[in-house]
Design an enzyme around this catalytic site. Structure first.
Site, PDB file in Angstrom:
ATOM      1  N   ASP A  14       1.044  -0.854  -0.097  1.00 44.13           N
ATOM      2  CA  ASP A  14       0.211  -0.183  -0.075  1.00 44.13           C
ATOM      3  C   ASP A  14       0.654   0.748   0.315  1.00 44.13           C
ATOM      4  O   ASP A  14       0.704   2.517   0.496  1.00 44.13           O
ATOM      5  CB  ASP A  14      -1.551   0.106   1.158  1.00 44.13           C
ATOM      6  CG  ASP A  14      -1.585  -1.186   1.489  1.00 44.13           C
ATOM      7  OD1 ASP A  14      -2.065  -2.020  -0.074  1.00 44.13           O
ATOM      8  OD2 ASP A  14      -1.779  -1.609   1.821  1.00 44.13           O
ATOM      9  N   GLU A 182     -11.379   0.728  -3.846  1.00 43.54           N
ATOM     10  CA  GLU A 182     -10.716   1.624  -2.520  1.00 43.54           C
ATOM     11  C   GLU A 182      -8.962   2.009  -2.752  1.00 43.54           C
ATOM     12  O   GLU A 182      -9.122   2.359  -3.382  1.00 43.54           O
ATOM     13  CB  GLU A 182     -10.470  -0.401  -1.186  1.00 43.54           C
ATOM     14  CG  GLU A 182      -9.083  -0.917  -1.842  1.00 43.54           C
ATOM     15  CD  GLU A 182      -9.379  -2.342  -1.439  1.00 43.54           C
ATOM     16  OE1 GLU A 182      -9.980  -2.516   0.499  1.00 43.54           O
ATOM     17  OE2 GLU A 182      -8.440  -3.019  -1.713  1.00 43.54           O
TER      18      GLU A 182
END
Length: 514
Positions: A14, A182
């Site tokens: 991420d 997301e």
């Protein structure tokens, strides 16, 4: 000149990137490991050095379990998907602490810190991101908060002095139809707002999609070339690519960092975790970003113009002698257990671990100090001095994916005997595969990893190396063990229900690329 992907190896998922003049910074997720949110620095987008952590105090990163919050494996709790931004001389890092279901922001004048105490935000969901717009407004973007909210990307204006929203929370884009929209990032590029998100879940269907609008709240026009980045349904050596963040370099070129995995075997499985990759970004004539080689990433790609080669040749060996007064940036504990369970002062030049009642299977903080496995083929070795004084005391070395999935080589006391043992824990099954009686307090423990197995050996003073067991990497892979992390090599100690009387000492820790 070419560079090699991944640019940050091992469990560093991420990624979020920002630029300050000619300096670049990346942060990544850390889940249930402490300290949290590692931060890296680079001058050329290829050579990266970890310079610290955004969350290095328990007050910033509470990871403890309590009756209010369900207990979770280390790979499913803690820090999810941070975003790093720079504005008016200050760095901001916004993220989610899933251990306590809250989004928060911290800030610092310097990237290496000190970072502020957390400001909890009036914001639900996960994966928060910030845009500092040209008119002074600050927008926060994120996912659905559940509780009946449709899936999609939500946005509002926020006051970062108070953490309160100053506009209504609004659904701005539902994505292209892939599950789990997301990881949003909103950018103002020229007169347009570009929204980059992840879809497909952080697995083999992962992808990056883009939309744009004349207004920060939309309506958003879907890119006709979506997904702009995905390796789904390919046999490329990099898989599960997604969760990207854009940056314009100081020479005007555009780049993105994203996550991906390097799987092995068939069916695919990976044990290093999701890693950080760099991908060039071009712009089409109609103003859409083109990621990499028509939406693909390669292990070797053309480098930025300001990359002049690797600062150092790939390190073949990292040696930690524990001679300084503090542990380096490579080391982590599980949850908030670093202080009190380890010491570098008890015996100078040694790391002392004080075992608690909790062991590797327990979901509480434990006496564990480890570093990420970053290479498929490698070896770790430590010299341990340990004399179990009570029945069940145990200390050793582990290949640890999570509390349900780990292989261990350890010394323990049983029935008045001192034993070196090899144990495998796979889901609800565990077994001590072998035990050898020993008499020495001093023992060298080693784990050798390759693309199929972990092999465990020990060496007594003056003796030969003895292999005591092995375990397949498949069972420590994400596909089997679950969660969102990668394997750690860790030193640990436990009283298996009781506190230690005397610590286990570790003289050094070698990480060697074979």
């Amino acid at each position: 000149m070419q560079y090699t992907n991944p640019i940050v190896k091992g469990f560093y998922p991420d990624p979020s990137i920002c630029r300050v003049n000619e300096d670049y910074y990346i942060v990544t997720s850390s889940f249930g490991y402490y300290p949290g949110v590692p931060i890296f620095h680079s001058k050329d987008l290829v050579n990266w050095k970890k310079i610290g952590y955004c969350l290095s105090r328990e007050s910033q990163l509470p990871l403890f379990q309590s009756h209010e919050f369900p207990k979770r494996l280390v790979g499913k709790t803690g820090i999810y998907a941070p975003t790093l931004r720079y504005h008016n001389g200050r760095f901001y890092m916004v993220t989610t602490n899933q251990a306590h279901y809250r989004n928060f922001v911290v800030w610092a004048e310097k990237p290496e810190g000190p970072w502020s105490e957390p400001l909890v935000l009036e914001w639900g969901g996960i994966d928060p991101s910030l845009l500092f717009d040209d008119d002074g407004k600050v927008y926060i973007s994120g996912t659905s908060a559940g509780h009946g909210e449709p899936e999609g990307i939500y946005q509002a204006e926020i006051d970062l002095e108070t953490g309160k929203l100053v506009s209504a929370r609004k659904l701005i884009w539902e994505g292209t139809g892939g599950p789990y929209p997301e990881g949003p990032h909103l950018y103002r590029i020229g007169n347009l707002y570009y929204l980059v998100i992840a879809e497909g879940g952080t697995e083999y269907g992962h992808m990056v999609t883009v939309a744009r609008s004349n207004h920060p709240y939309g309506p958003f026009e879907c890119c006709p070339h979506n997904p702009v980045l995905s390796h789904r349904n390919t046999n490329l050596p990099v898989q599960a690519t997604g969760h990207a963040d854009l940056v314009q370099a100081h020479d005007g070129s555009w780049w993105a960092v994203c996550l991906g995995v390097r799987p092995t075997g068939y069916p695919y499985h990976h044990n290093l975790g999701r890693e950080t990759f760099l991908v060039p970004v071009m712009w089409s004539e109609d103003g859409w970003p083109v990621f990499g080689d028509q939406g693909r990433i390669h292990l070797a790609m053309e480098a930025p113009s300001f990359f002049h080669g690797y600062v150092e040749m790939p390190v073949r060996r990292d040696r930690y002698d524990f001679d300084s007064g503090t542990l380096g940036n490579e080391w982590n504990s599980i949850r908030n257990s670093m202080e009190g369970i380890c010491s570098l002062k008890d015996r100078p030049g040694w790391l002392a671990l004080y075992g608690t009642e909790f062991g590797l299977d327990d979901l509480e903080a434990k006496a564990f100090v480890g570093r990420r496995q970053q290479d498929l083929i490698c070896r770790v070795t430590t010299l341990m001095d340990f004399s179990p004084m009570k029945e069940g005391e145990e200390a050793g070395l582990t290949a640890f994916m999570n509390e349900n999935s780990h292989y261990d080589i350890a010394v323990t006391g049983t029935n008045g005997k001192r034993l070196v043992m090899f144990r495998r824990r796979i889901g609800s099954l565990w077994k001590i595969e072998r035990e050898d009686e020993i008499v020495s307090d001093s023992i060298i423990l080693s784990i050798r990893a390759d693309e199929t197995d972990y092999r465990f050996t020990y060496t007594l003073p003056g003796g030969e190396e003895i292999e005591i067991g092995k375990g397949g990497i498949f069972y420590l892979s994400t596909e089997v063990a679950g969660g969102y992390t990668g394997v750690y090599f860790g030193m640990y100690a436990t009283g298996n229900g009781k506190d230690f009387q005397y610590p286990a000492y570790f003289d050094y820790f070698d990480y060697q690329i074979d």
